[in-house]
Motif scaffolding. Structure first.
Motif, short mmCIF file in Angstrom:
data_model
loop_
_atom_site.label_atom_id
_atom_site.label_comp_id
_atom_site.label_asym_id
_atom_site.label_seq_id
_atom_site.Cartn_x
_atom_site.Cartn_y
_atom_site.Cartn_z
N THR A 135 -6.33 -127.27 -10.61
CA THR A 135 -5.12 -126.83 -10.48
C THR A 135 -4.80 -125.70 -11.65
N SER A 162 0.06 -133.11 -10.94
CA SER A 162 -1.18 -133.40 -11.57
C SER A 162 -1.78 -131.92 -11.89
N LEU A 163 -2.08 -131.88 -13.30
CA LEU A 163 -2.55 -130.53 -13.82
C LEU A 163 -3.89 -130.59 -14.39
N THR A 206 0.61 -122.15 -2.83
CA THR A 206 -0.34 -122.87 -3.66
C THR A 206 0.56 -123.79 -4.47
N SER A 217 0.78 -132.51 -2.91
CA SER A 217 -0.67 -133.20 -2.94
C SER A 217 -0.52 -134.42 -4.05
N TYR A 218 0.33 -134.26 -4.86
CA TYR A 218 0.50 -134.99 -6.23
C TYR A 218 0.67 -136.46 -5.44
N PHE A 246 0.22 -127.71 -4.40
CA PHE A 246 -0.37 -128.80 -5.46
C PHE A 246 0.88 -129.67 -5.76
N LEU A 271 -3.86 -122.06 -10.71
CA LEU A 271 -2.43 -121.56 -10.76
C LEU A 271 -2.43 -120.34 -12.13
N GLN A 310 -6.28 -131.69 -3.95
CA GLN A 310 -5.36 -130.53 -4.09
C GLN A 310 -4.83 -129.81 -2.77
#
Length: 179
Positions: free
Chosen positions: A139, A134-135, A102, A109-110, A106, A143, A48
């Motif tokens: 993450t 990417s959830l 943020t 960073s995928y 995120f 969020l 992340q």
């Protein structure tokens, strides 16, 4: 008013604590390289926030302790914003910058790659354009907390604007009645 502004600063402090926990997990990984729990924690945080720390290491360098001291100083600055009497304007901006930071962290960073028919652009060799997001649990929860903090921030900002408008209207009515 301070007690109402404290939750606004809670999200940026939470993000800074997550960044610090990734650095601490990196240090713990150096001390306990065979512990699978440390690896699991480090990998979940590294996926992340790893892109941010790669940029920090590339541009600023420095030891992990200096990075943790820098995070602590930024956290103290965020906590001191609760005392600012600017009617939520500065904490409002800090909260929204933290949410955008943020989300961008995120997304980058995928580390997804795209195919392109265009020629390579000079200077963008290291940038990877994200095509997905990417959830996972971390993450999604971060969020969700950020969006809830953003909603609360908007509620406070708009209620403060309504209150000041009512005060001005009341003062004008009192002045008109006295004349």
């Amino acid at each position: 008013m301070r007690s109402r502004a404290t939750p606004i600063i809670a999200f940026p402090v939470f993000v800074l604590l997550l960044l610090a926990s990734e650095r601490i997990a990196t240090v713990l990984l150096g001390y306990f390289p065979s512990d699978p729990d440390v690896w699991r924690i480090w990998l979940s945080l590294r996926t992340q926030f790893g892109g941010f720390w790669l940029l920090v290491d590339q541009f600023a360098g420095g030891a992990v302790t200096l990075q943790l001291i820098g995070l602590g100083m930024v956290m103290l600055a965020c906590c001191s914003l609760v005392r600012v009497r600017t009617r939520f304007a500065i904490p409002f901006l800090v909260n929204h910058i933290a949410l955008l930071f943020t989300a961008a962290m995120f997304a980058t960073s995928y580390q997804a790659r795209t195919a392109s028919v265009f020629a390579d652009l000079p200077g963008l060799e290291t940038y990877m354009l994200p095509v997905g997001f990417s959830l996972n649990g971390l993450t999604g929860s971060v969020l969700a907390i950020g969006i809830a903090a953003c909603g609360y921030c908007h509620y406070l900002f708009l209620s403060e604007a309504r209150r000041s408008t009512r005060e001005v209207a009341f003062a004008l009515q009192t002045l008109k009645r006295d004349l």
